[in-house]
Write an enzyme that holds these catalytic residues in place. Structure first.
Site, PDB file in Angstrom:
ATOM      1  N   HIS A 208      43.774  -6.918  62.388  1.00  0.00           N
ATOM      2  CA  HIS A 208      42.384  -6.543  62.845  1.00  0.00           C
ATOM      3  C   HIS A 208      41.561  -6.002  61.810  1.00  0.00           C
ATOM      4  O   HIS A 208      41.395  -4.919  61.517  1.00  0.00           O
ATOM      5  CB  HIS A 208      42.740  -5.475  64.080  1.00  0.00           C
ATOM      6  CG  HIS A 208      41.378  -5.183  64.835  1.00  0.00           C
ATOM      7  ND1 HIS A 208      41.667  -4.964  66.226  1.00  0.00           N
ATOM      8  CD2 HIS A 208      39.972  -5.283  64.471  1.00  0.00           C
ATOM      9  CE1 HIS A 208      40.209  -4.708  66.646  1.00  0.00           C
ATOM     10  NE2 HIS A 208      39.525  -5.142  65.673  1.00  0.00           N
TER      11      HIS A 208
ATOM     12  N   ARG B  28      33.045  -9.449  57.907  1.00  0.00           N
ATOM     13  CA  ARG B  28      31.648  -9.507  57.786  1.00  0.00           C
ATOM     14  C   ARG B  28      30.956 -10.918  57.245  1.00  0.00           C
ATOM     15  O   ARG B  28      29.969 -11.051  57.393  1.00  0.00           O
ATOM     16  CB  ARG B  28      30.908  -8.604  57.010  1.00  0.00           C
ATOM     17  CG  ARG B  28      31.388  -7.036  57.370  1.00  0.00           C
ATOM     18  CD  ARG B  28      31.022  -6.711  59.021  1.00  0.00           C
ATOM     19  NE  ARG B  28      31.205  -5.352  59.156  1.00  0.00           N
ATOM     20  CZ  ARG B  28      31.519  -4.936  60.567  1.00  0.00           C
ATOM     21  NH1 ARG B  28      31.554  -5.832  61.551  1.00  0.00           N
ATOM     22  NH2 ARG B  28      31.883  -3.768  60.862  1.00  0.00           N
TER      23      ARG B  28
ATOM     24  N   ASP C 276      35.774  -9.771  70.373  1.00  0.00           N
ATOM     25  CA  ASP C 276      35.989  -8.570  69.859  1.00  0.00           C
ATOM     26  C   ASP C 276      34.500  -7.628  69.768  1.00  0.00           C
ATOM     27  O   ASP C 276      33.627  -7.949  69.699  1.00  0.00           O
ATOM     28  CB  ASP C 276      36.101  -8.495  68.319  1.00  0.00           C
ATOM     29  CG  ASP C 276      36.287  -7.322  67.514  1.00  0.00           C
ATOM     30  OD1 ASP C 276      37.179  -6.758  67.781  1.00  0.00           O
ATOM     31  OD2 ASP C 276      35.192  -7.115  67.077  1.00  0.00           O
TER      32      ASP C 276
ATOM     33  N   HIS D  33      39.427  -6.191  73.247  1.00  0.00           N
ATOM     34  CA  HIS D  33      38.731  -4.627  73.049  1.00  0.00           C
ATOM     35  C   HIS D  33      38.164  -4.388  74.327  1.00  0.00           C
ATOM     36  O   HIS D  33      37.453  -4.881  75.209  1.00  0.00           O
ATOM     37  CB  HIS D  33      37.463  -4.975  72.201  1.00  0.00           C
ATOM     38  CG  HIS D  33      36.397  -3.941  72.047  1.00  0.00           C
ATOM     39  ND1 HIS D  33      36.269  -3.106  70.829  1.00  0.00           N
ATOM     40  CD2 HIS D  33      35.779  -3.299  73.059  1.00  0.00           C
ATOM     41  CE1 HIS D  33      35.449  -2.245  71.010  1.00  0.00           C
ATOM     42  NE2 HIS D  33      35.054  -2.128  72.256  1.00  0.00           N
TER      43      HIS D  33
ATOM     44  N   ASN E 242      34.164   2.962  67.386  1.00  0.00           N
ATOM     45  CA  ASN E 242      34.467   2.488  68.767  1.00  0.00           C
ATOM     46  C   ASN E 242      35.601   1.749  69.056  1.00  0.00           C
ATOM     47  O   ASN E 242      35.914   0.651  68.442  1.00  0.00           O
ATOM     48  CB  ASN E 242      32.993   1.500  69.479  1.00  0.00           C
ATOM     49  CG  ASN E 242      33.164   1.419  70.763  1.00  0.00           C
ATOM     50  OD1 ASN E 242      33.611   2.100  71.650  1.00  0.00           O
ATOM     51  ND2 ASN E 242      32.423   0.296  71.189  1.00  0.00           N
TER      52      ASN E 242
ATOM     53  N   ASP F 132      41.279  -1.871  62.224  1.00  0.00           N
ATOM     54  CA  ASP F 132      40.137  -2.220  62.643  1.00  0.00           C
ATOM     55  C   ASP F 132      38.943  -1.913  61.446  1.00  0.00           C
ATOM     56  O   ASP F 132      38.089  -1.468  61.698  1.00  0.00           O
ATOM     57  CB  ASP F 132      39.792  -1.531  63.854  1.00  0.00           C
ATOM     58  CG  ASP F 132      38.399  -1.670  64.507  1.00  0.00           C
ATOM     59  OD1 ASP F 132      37.762  -2.687  64.122  1.00  0.00           O
ATOM     60  OD2 ASP F 132      37.802  -0.848  65.588  1.00  0.00           O
TER      61      ASP F 132
ATOM     62  N   HIS G 199      30.522  -0.822  56.773  1.00  0.00           N
ATOM     63  CA  HIS G 199      28.988  -0.737  56.825  1.00  0.00           C
ATOM     64  C   HIS G 199      28.290  -0.221  55.843  1.00  0.00           C
ATOM     65  O   HIS G 199      29.032   0.738  55.000  1.00  0.00           O
ATOM     66  CB  HIS G 199      28.449   0.205  58.096  1.00  0.00           C
ATOM     67  CG  HIS G 199      28.968  -0.284  59.535  1.00  0.00           C
ATOM     68  ND1 HIS G 199      28.441  -1.523  59.968  1.00  0.00           N
ATOM     69  CD2 HIS G 199      29.998   0.097  60.260  1.00  0.00           C
ATOM     70  CE1 HIS G 199      29.040  -1.833  61.137  1.00  0.00           C
ATOM     71  NE2 HIS G 199      29.989  -0.848  61.141  1.00  0.00           N
TER      72      HIS G 199
END
Lengths: 425, 326
Positions: A60, A64, A152, A179, A279, A306, A310
Site C-alpha cells: 500500500h 503519485r 483507494d 479504504h 486518514n 500507506d 506531500h
C-alpha cells in the site's frame, strides 16, 4: 559472488534467529551453513550480530505518478523503499489520471520497468476515475497483471456498484481492497472524534465511520463470493469486526495495519502538527493496543505503510488546509524494530511474515525467503546501530513524517536483490 | 511574564490572568474621562486580519488599539490576493515584510493564529479560530463576572447552547475554572459532546441544569453558519427546550441570576426579547468590558524580532500540554 558470514537469519516460521553463513552466486542462494568455505573471488561480508531477513514488501504505497510528481515519482518512491529495506511495492491508483484503464496501467508499469530498481506493481480502480459510478476497465487491467482493485481513499459509496464489481471481477481472480469510511460521518479533517478533536475545535471522524464500511464490504464480499482486503484499520472495533468475520470462515477477508496506527494516538497531534494528519486518523491508546493484539493474533495479515508523500509547502499549512498522509517507506522497518522488536513486543518472525511473506502471497507472488535455491532477496539489518531520519537520509521526495530528525535504534545496512546490491551502508 | 502572543486560555497562568483583569480595571477608569486616549502604543502598528465576519470583536479591538494610540490597519480580505488563491502562509510572509507590531487574527481554521505566530515577529492575538479558542472573549467574560462577584471562587456558571461549535464555551469555561468557578453545560445531545472535559457536568435537560443552582446563565449564540448538518429540528423547538422563554425569565428573576451572552443575540432563539431589558442582564457590560480587556492585552504583549516564544512553543509541543483543559 557474495558470502555473508555469521548472519542471524530470520524467517516467518520461527522466532529463533539461526546464525549461519549464506553464499550467494549469480543472484541465487547457493548454500547456507556454518563455516562455509570461501570460494575464490567471493566478496566476504562479516555479518556477525546482524539480522538477515527477506526483503520487505509494501502492499500500500502512493507514488503519485502520474499527476503529482512534485510529491513523489516512481524513482524516488522506489528508492525510499530500498532505503527502508523494502524490495517490492504495490501502488495505489489515486493518481491523475486515475489508474482505471489498461492504457493507464500500461504506462505506469512501463515507467516502473525503466525507473525503479525494485518490482513496482499497481492496483487498479474499481470505478472510472474513482467516482463510484461506472465500472473501470477491469478485464483490460487484469490482462496487464492487476489483481487488486480499489477506489483507494474514496470508499465506493454505492453498495450496489461495489457488489456488481465484486461479482464481475472475482471471475477473473481479482480481489478488492477497501479504504473503509462513511464520508458523511468522517468529514474532511482526519482527526479522531474524541477528547482531542474537542480540545482542538476540529470536527472529528468517529471510529464508527470505519467500522460500518468494514462490516458492509465484508458482507458484500460474502454475498458476491469475493475476496475483500481491508486497508489500514485504525480502530479497536474495526479490528474486532474483522476478527469476528474471520472466525466465521465463510468469507475470504484479509486485512492490513499501518505502523503509524500501532504507534501514535490523536494526542500526538498536540499543537496541530500536520505530520500526524492522516486518514484514517490516529485514534486512542486503547485502539493502538487492540491493533497490536490483532497483529499478533493474525487478524491482520499484513503490515503496510500507506506511504503518502506531500510537499513541505502543503504540509506547512494549518491543520485544516494540509492534506492527509505521512510517508512510511524510509522509516517502517527501523520503527518496527525500535518500538516493537527491540522491546520484545513481537519477534522478527512476525515482521517477516506480515511485512514480507503475506503481502507477497496476497499479491500472488512467490514468497522471498533465506533458503537454498531462492533468488537472493534480502536485507541485512544492524540491531545495535542507530538511524537518524534527517532530510538528507530520506530518499522519498517528501519528508512528511513524525520521525523527521528523530533517531531510532536499528539500521538497514544492505539490500540485495538478485545479482544487485541495491543499498550498502 | 512578558509574552509575545495571546493564542489561547489553556496556556495562561493564573497570575497572568489576574494581572490582565487588574489592568483592565485600570483601563476602564479611563472611559469616564473626556480624553480616553493614552500614548502606551504610540508609534506601534496593529493589523486587523479578519477572515471571518465580525462586528463586536473587530470594532472592540480597533477602539482598544486606538485608545492606546496605535495605528490600526484593516487588512481587507475581500479585496486581497486571498481571493486569487494566495495561501495564508504566503499572506503572512507578505505581512511579515511590512513589520507590523501586532496582528489581531480571526479565521475559521483552528490553530491558524498559532501558525501565524510562529512565522512572524509580530505579537499575534487570537480573535477567534474556528471552534477552538477566543481568549479575549473569555477574559472579558471573567472580568464581567468579577465585577459582580469580586471573589468568584465557588460561583456557578451554566453555559447553554451549541457547546460543540463554540470557541467561547471552550475558552470561557477554561478560564472560569482557572479562577475557581464551577461550570456546567446545557444543550441538545447533538451539540453537547460527551467527550468534553470530565470536570464539567453536562446537562441536556433544562430543569436538571437549573437544579444545579447556577449563579450565572451564559447563553451561547446558535451558530447556524457552522452547522453543515442539522443538529436540532428547528429554532422554535430549540427556544422551547433550551431557550430563556418568558416563563423561564420569571424564574430567573425570582432567583436573582445573572444572564450573559457573547453576542450577537438571536432573539427568539436563545432568549426572548424581554431578557434584553432584564436588570441583571450583563450583555452590554460584556461589550464595554471587551475594550478595556483588549487594551490590557495589547499593552501587555511584547512584539519581538527574535521570536522569543519559539522555545516555549517547542516545549509546549513536546509536552503536548498547551491545549489541555485544566
Amino acid at each position: 559472488m557474495l558470502l555473508l558470514q555469521n548472519a542471524r537469519i530470520a524467517s516467518e516460521n520461527s522466532p529463533v534467529l539461526v546464525e549461519s553463513d549464506v553464499l550467494i552466486i549469480e543472484g541465487i542462494i547457493q548454500e547456507i551453513g556454518t563455516s562455509l568455505a570461501i570460494p575464490e573471488g567471493a566478496r566476504v561480508i562479516d555479518a556477525r550480530g546482524r539480522v538477515l531477513m527477506p526483503g520487505m514488501f509494501d502492499a500500500h504505497v502512493h507514488f503519485r505518478a502520474p499527476g503529482f510528481e512534485n510529491k513523489e515519482t516512481i524513482t524516488t518512491g522506489s528508492e525510499a523503499a530500498i532505503n527502508g529495506g523494502i524490495t517490492g511495492v504495490v501502488m495505489m491508483p489515486n493518481t491523475r489520471p486515475a489508474l482505471d484503464s489498461a492504457t493507464a496501467i500500461a504506462t505506469v508499469l512501463e515507467n516502473a520497468k525503466h525507473r525503479a530498481r525494485i518490482p513496482v506493481y499497481t492496483s487498479g480502480c474499481v470505478t472510472k476515475n474513482r467516482e463510484g459510478e461506472e465500472l473501470a476497465e477491469i478485464e483490460g487491467m487484469h490482462r496487464l497483471g492487476v489483481i487488486m482493485l480499489t477506489d483507494d481513499g474514496d470508499t465506493t459509496a454505492d453498495p450496489a456498484v461495489l457488489l456488481r464489481a465484486m461479482q464481475y471481477a472475482t471471475e477473473f481472480g481479482m480481489f478488492f481492497a477497501s479504504h473503509c469510511e462513511v464520508p458523511e460521518l468522517a468529514g474532511p479533517r482526519a482527526l479522531n472524534e474524541g477528547v482531542m478533536s474537542y480540545r482542538l475545535g476540529i470536527k472529528g471522524s468517529p471510529a464508527c465511520a470505519e467500522e460500518i464500511i468494514i462490516d458492509r464490504d465484508i458482507r458484500l464480499a460474502r454475498a458476491a463470493g469475493a475476496h475483500v482486503h481491508i486497508q489500514h484499520v485504525s480502530s479497536k472495533m474495526g479490528m474486532e469486526t474483522i476478527r469476528w468475520w474471520k472466525s466465521r470462515g465463510d468469507v475470504k477477508v484479509t486485512a492490513e495495519v499501518a505502523p503509524h496506527h500501532l504507534l501514535f494516538t490523536d494526542e500526538h497531534i498536540g499543537d496541530y502538527d500536520t505530520n500526524y494528519k492522516m486518514n484514517p486518523p490516529l485514534r486512542t491508546q486503547a485502539d493502538c493496543d487492540a491493533l497490536l493484539e490483532g497483529l499478533k493474533e493474525g487478524v491482520f495479515d499484513l503490515i503496510a505503510t500507506d506511504h503518502a508523500p506531500h510537499t513541505p509547502f502543503e504540509k506547512a499549512q494549518d491543520f485544516i488546509s494540509a492534506p492527509n498522509g505521512i510517508t512510511g517507506l524510509d522509516t517502517a522497518l527501523v520503527s518496527l524494530h525500535h518500538f516493537f522488536v527491540e522491546p520484545g513486543k513481537f519477534g522478527w518472525d512476525l515482521v517477516v511474515k506480515r511485512y514480507s511473506a503475506e503481502p507477497r502471497r496476497l499479491m500472488g507472488l512467490p514468497v522471498a525467503a533465506i533458503e537454498v535455491g531462492q533468488e537472493a532477496n534480502c536485507v541485512l539489518f544492524d540491531t545495535e546501530a542507530e538511524t537518524t531520519f534527517t532530510k538528507e537520509f530520506m530518499k522519498s521526495k517528501s519528508q512528511n513524517t513524525p520521525f523527521i530528525d528523530q533517531t531510532l535504534q536499528g539500521r538497514v545496512d544492505m539490500v540485495i536483490l538478485g545479482t544487485e546490491i541495491l543499498l550498502e551502508r | 511574564m512578558a509574552r509575545k502572543d495571546l493564542l489561547d486560555i489553556a496556556s495562561l497562568h493564573r497570575e497572568e490572568i489576574e494581572f490582565l483583569l487588574d489592568q483592565s480595571t485600570s483601563f476602564k477608569k479611563l472611559f469616564t474621562r473626556s480624553v480616553k486616549k493614552i500614548p502606551a502604543l504610540e508609534g506601534k502598528s496593529v493589523l486587523m486580519l479578519f477572515y471571518e465576519a465580525s462586528t463586536r470583536t473587530h470594532s472592540s479591538f480597533e477602539v482598544a488599539a486606538k485608545r492606546l494610540s496605535a495605528e490600526v490597519t484593516n487588512f481587507d480580505v475581500a479585496h486581497s490576493s486571498i481571493t486569487k488563491g494566495e495561501s495564508v502562509r504566503e499572506t503572512i510572509e507578505t505581512l511579515q515584510a511590512m513589520r507590523t507590531d501586532y496582528i489581531v487574527v480571526r479565521h475559521g481554521h483552528p490553530g491558524l493564529p498559532a501558525m501565524i505566530a510562529r512565522q512572524t515577529t509580530a505579537s499575534v492575538i487570537n480573535a477567534g479560530d474556528g471552534a477552538h479558542e477566543h481568549p479575549t472573549q473569555a477574559l472579558l467574560d471573567a472580568f464581567t463576572i468579577k465585577e459582580k462577584f469580586p471573589d468568584p471562587r465557588g460561583k456557578k456558571v451554566l453555559i447553554i447552547g451549541d457547546i460543540l461549535h463554540s470557541r467561547v464555551a471552550r475558552s470561557t469555561s477554561t478560564l472560569l475554572q482557572k479562577l475557581g468557578v464551577e461550570v456546567a453545560y446545557l444543550g441538545p445531545g447533538s451539540l453537547v459532546p460527551k467527550y468534553g472535559p470530565a470536570t464539567i457536568p453536562r446537562f441536556t435537560d433544562y430543569e436538571a441544569a437549573m437544579a444545579w443552582a447556577p449563579d450565572v446563565v451564559y447563553l451561547l449564540r446558535v451558530q447556524m453558519e457552522r452547522q453543515d448538518v442539522q443538529f436540532f429540528p428547528n429554532v422554535r423547538e430549540y427556544h422551547r427546550v433550551y431557550g430563556i422563554t418568558t416563563a423561564r425569565l420569571a424564574e430567573i428573576r425570582d432567583k436573582g441570576l445573572y444572564i450573559m451572552h457573547p453576542g450577537p443575540v438571536n432573539r427568539g432563539v436563545e432568549l426572548c426579547d424581554a431578557v434584553m431589558d432584564y436588570e441583571r442582564s450583563l450583555i452590554t457590560n460584556q461589550v464595554e468590558n471587551g475594550i478595556s480587556i483588549r487594551m490590557a492585552v495589547l499593552d501587555w504583549l511584547t512584539p519581538g524580532g527574535d521570536f522569543p516564544k519559539q522555545e516555549a512553543y517547542a516545549a509546549r509541543q513536546q509536552a503536548g500540554s498547551s491545549l489541555l483543559m485544566p
